[in-house]
Design a protein around this motif. Sequence first.
Motif, short mmCIF file in Angstrom:
data_model
loop_
_atom_site.label_atom_id
_atom_site.label_comp_id
_atom_site.label_asym_id
_atom_site.label_seq_id
_atom_site.Cartn_x
_atom_site.Cartn_y
_atom_site.Cartn_z
N PRO A 32 58.31 113.85 -88.04
CA PRO A 32 57.37 114.85 -87.52
C PRO A 32 56.18 115.01 -88.46
O PRO A 32 56.35 114.99 -89.69
CB PRO A 32 58.20 116.13 -87.47
N THR A 33 54.99 115.17 -87.90
CA THR A 33 53.80 115.34 -88.72
C THR A 33 53.05 116.64 -88.41
O THR A 33 52.49 117.26 -89.30
CB THR A 33 52.83 114.16 -88.53
N ASN A 34 53.04 117.03 -87.13
CA ASN A 34 52.30 118.23 -86.71
C ASN A 34 53.15 119.00 -85.71
O ASN A 34 53.50 118.47 -84.67
CB ASN A 34 50.96 117.85 -86.08
N LEU A 35 53.45 120.25 -86.04
CA LEU A 35 54.30 121.08 -85.20
C LEU A 35 53.55 122.36 -84.82
O LEU A 35 52.87 122.96 -85.65
CB LEU A 35 55.59 121.45 -85.94
N GLY A 66 55.69 119.29 -80.66
CA GLY A 66 55.45 118.51 -81.87
C GLY A 66 55.16 117.04 -81.62
O GLY A 66 55.50 116.48 -80.59
N VAL A 67 54.48 116.47 -82.60
CA VAL A 67 54.18 115.03 -82.59
C VAL A 67 54.57 114.44 -83.94
O VAL A 67 54.82 115.16 -84.91
CB VAL A 67 52.68 114.77 -82.32
N THR A 82 53.56 104.18 -85.18
CA THR A 82 53.06 104.54 -83.85
C THR A 82 53.06 106.06 -83.69
O THR A 82 54.05 106.73 -83.96
CB THR A 82 53.93 103.92 -82.74
N LYS A 83 51.95 106.60 -83.23
CA LYS A 83 51.85 108.05 -83.01
C LYS A 83 52.48 108.38 -81.65
O LYS A 83 52.14 107.76 -80.64
CB LYS A 83 50.39 108.51 -83.04
N VAL A 84 53.37 109.36 -81.66
CA VAL A 84 54.09 109.70 -80.44
C VAL A 84 54.18 111.21 -80.28
O VAL A 84 54.18 111.96 -81.26
CB VAL A 84 55.51 109.11 -80.43
N VAL A 85 54.27 111.64 -79.01
CA VAL A 85 54.61 113.02 -78.72
C VAL A 85 56.07 113.03 -78.31
O VAL A 85 56.53 112.15 -77.57
CB VAL A 85 53.70 113.63 -77.62
N MET A 86 56.82 113.99 -78.81
CA MET A 86 58.25 114.06 -78.58
C MET A 86 58.55 115.04 -77.45
O MET A 86 58.10 116.19 -77.47
CB MET A 86 58.97 114.49 -79.86
N VAL A 87 59.31 114.59 -76.46
CA VAL A 87 59.67 115.42 -75.31
C VAL A 87 60.94 116.21 -75.66
O VAL A 87 61.97 115.61 -75.96
CB VAL A 87 59.92 114.55 -74.05
N MET A 137 45.72 114.87 -84.15
CA MET A 137 47.15 115.18 -84.07
C MET A 137 47.41 116.69 -84.09
O MET A 137 48.48 117.14 -83.64
CB MET A 137 47.90 114.49 -85.20
N ASN A 138 46.47 117.48 -84.59
CA ASN A 138 46.64 118.93 -84.53
C ASN A 138 46.54 119.42 -83.09
O ASN A 138 47.21 120.38 -82.70
CB ASN A 138 45.61 119.63 -85.41
N VAL A 139 45.68 118.78 -82.31
CA VAL A 139 45.59 119.11 -80.89
C VAL A 139 46.81 118.56 -80.15
O VAL A 139 47.43 119.25 -79.33
CB VAL A 139 44.30 118.54 -80.27
N ALA A 140 47.17 117.32 -80.44
CA ALA A 140 48.31 116.70 -79.77
C ALA A 140 49.60 117.46 -80.02
O ALA A 140 50.54 117.37 -79.22
CB ALA A 140 48.46 115.25 -80.25
N ALA A 141 49.65 118.24 -81.11
CA ALA A 141 50.87 118.97 -81.46
C ALA A 141 51.33 119.89 -80.34
O ALA A 141 52.53 120.09 -80.14
CB ALA A 141 50.65 119.77 -82.74
N TYR A 142 50.39 120.48 -79.58
CA TYR A 142 50.81 121.38 -78.51
C TYR A 142 50.71 120.73 -77.12
O TYR A 142 50.51 121.39 -76.12
CB TYR A 142 50.07 122.72 -78.55
N THR A 143 50.91 119.42 -77.09
CA THR A 143 50.94 118.69 -75.82
C THR A 143 52.04 119.21 -74.90
O THR A 143 51.89 119.21 -73.68
CB THR A 143 51.12 117.18 -76.06
N GLU A 144 53.15 119.67 -75.47
CA GLU A 144 54.22 120.22 -74.62
C GLU A 144 53.70 121.38 -73.78
O GLU A 144 53.98 121.46 -72.58
CB GLU A 144 55.41 120.67 -75.49
N LEU A 145 52.95 122.29 -74.40
CA LEU A 145 52.38 123.41 -73.65
C LEU A 145 51.42 122.91 -72.59
O LEU A 145 51.41 123.41 -71.45
CB LEU A 145 51.67 124.37 -74.61
N VAL A 146 50.60 121.93 -72.93
CA VAL A 146 49.67 121.36 -71.96
C VAL A 146 50.44 120.75 -70.78
O VAL A 146 50.07 120.91 -69.62
CB VAL A 146 48.77 120.29 -72.62
N SER A 147 51.55 120.08 -71.10
CA SER A 147 52.34 119.43 -70.04
C SER A 147 52.95 120.45 -69.09
O SER A 147 53.23 120.13 -67.93
CB SER A 147 53.44 118.56 -70.66
N VAL A 148 53.19 121.67 -69.56
CA VAL A 148 53.71 122.73 -68.69
C VAL A 148 52.69 123.06 -67.60
O VAL A 148 53.03 123.21 -66.42
CB VAL A 148 54.07 123.99 -69.51
N ALA A 149 51.42 123.16 -67.99
CA ALA A 149 50.35 123.40 -67.02
C ALA A 149 50.20 122.20 -66.08
O ALA A 149 50.02 122.38 -64.86
CB ALA A 149 49.03 123.68 -67.74
#
Length: 341
Positions: A32-35, A66-67, A82-87, A137-149
């Motif tokens: 993990p790098t950004n939570l 997190g990513v 490889t940069k990844v977002v974790m589900v 990656m600081n923006v990508a960190a909250y991709t989970e919230l974005v995915s909810v929308a």
Amino acid sequence: MINQVYRLVSPRQIEVTYKDSSITADKVVVRPTNLSICAADQRYYTGTRGEEALKKKLPMALIHEGVGEVAYDPKDEFPVGTKVVMVPNKPVEDDPYVAENYLSTSHFRSSGYDGFMQDYIFIRRDRLVVLPDDIDMNVAAYTELVSVAVHAISRFEEKAINRRGSFGVWGDGNLGFITCLFLKTLYPGCKVTVFGKTDYKLNHFSFCDEAIYINDIPEGYEIDHGFECAGGKGSQYAIDQIIDLIKPEGSIALLGVSEYPIEINTRMVLEKGITLIGSSRSGVADFQRTVDVYKEHPEVVDYLSTLIGQVIEVTSVQDALNAFESDLSSSWGKTVMNWKI
């Protein structure tokens, strides 16, 4: 492999525990790098989640947004780095009719199962979505919230009538911001209006066609469909206003979480033939669609960057505690931890 896990053991108390994790072919090791801290994490951290839930779910590592970067893949499908977002959702069964995030058997990180506050995450490869190399990656960190929308919008697309000339979004917080942004991106020819009550928050919604204060709605204003992103007690007032303003046979997407039952004017729901669409969490398909939008519309990532409230470097348990405490007093946006512990 001995992995360090940073678990909440009681409100406002995080301790380091050690877990022996096996490296298997079906899992990828991610550093993990950004939570990003979520309101749900805060309810556990502060002890407001409820005594019964705390007894049942603690000790538990927090964070489900997190990513990170791939540290090792036994199958070499994901190159190291490889940069990844974790589900965070972990389904254990398939259902042809029910999405993975609605199956009662699914496991969800930081809700009864360890979240991403660990040295390394041993995660199923189908729970990873590759990110663009140049993404913030600081923006990508909250991709989970974005995915909810994004998930809520996808459900709307499946269930709502095709008249989609105007959308109203109730809520001027993080979720309302993201929902407005993605509606405007996916439906550029449609009118998107945000309804809120806080002046400095509404000022961030520059991409919307209109911003209206909930106590100053023009007479005769109408919308085709509404999205409720207020949550809490405010969700009742938001739904009530949407029912008043929505055109017949419109839909209301419900995203806001309320801890207590709320009243809904079912008489007008019936009279107008309104469809109520509930949405909760998201699945890997929603993460993939979110990342696809990142790639196709890089300006979306720029807009999402305005949601960063603060970035805190975490190199110790005390730093993590400080991040949670600081987030409690933040008036806008997301608190992101640069995870260097």
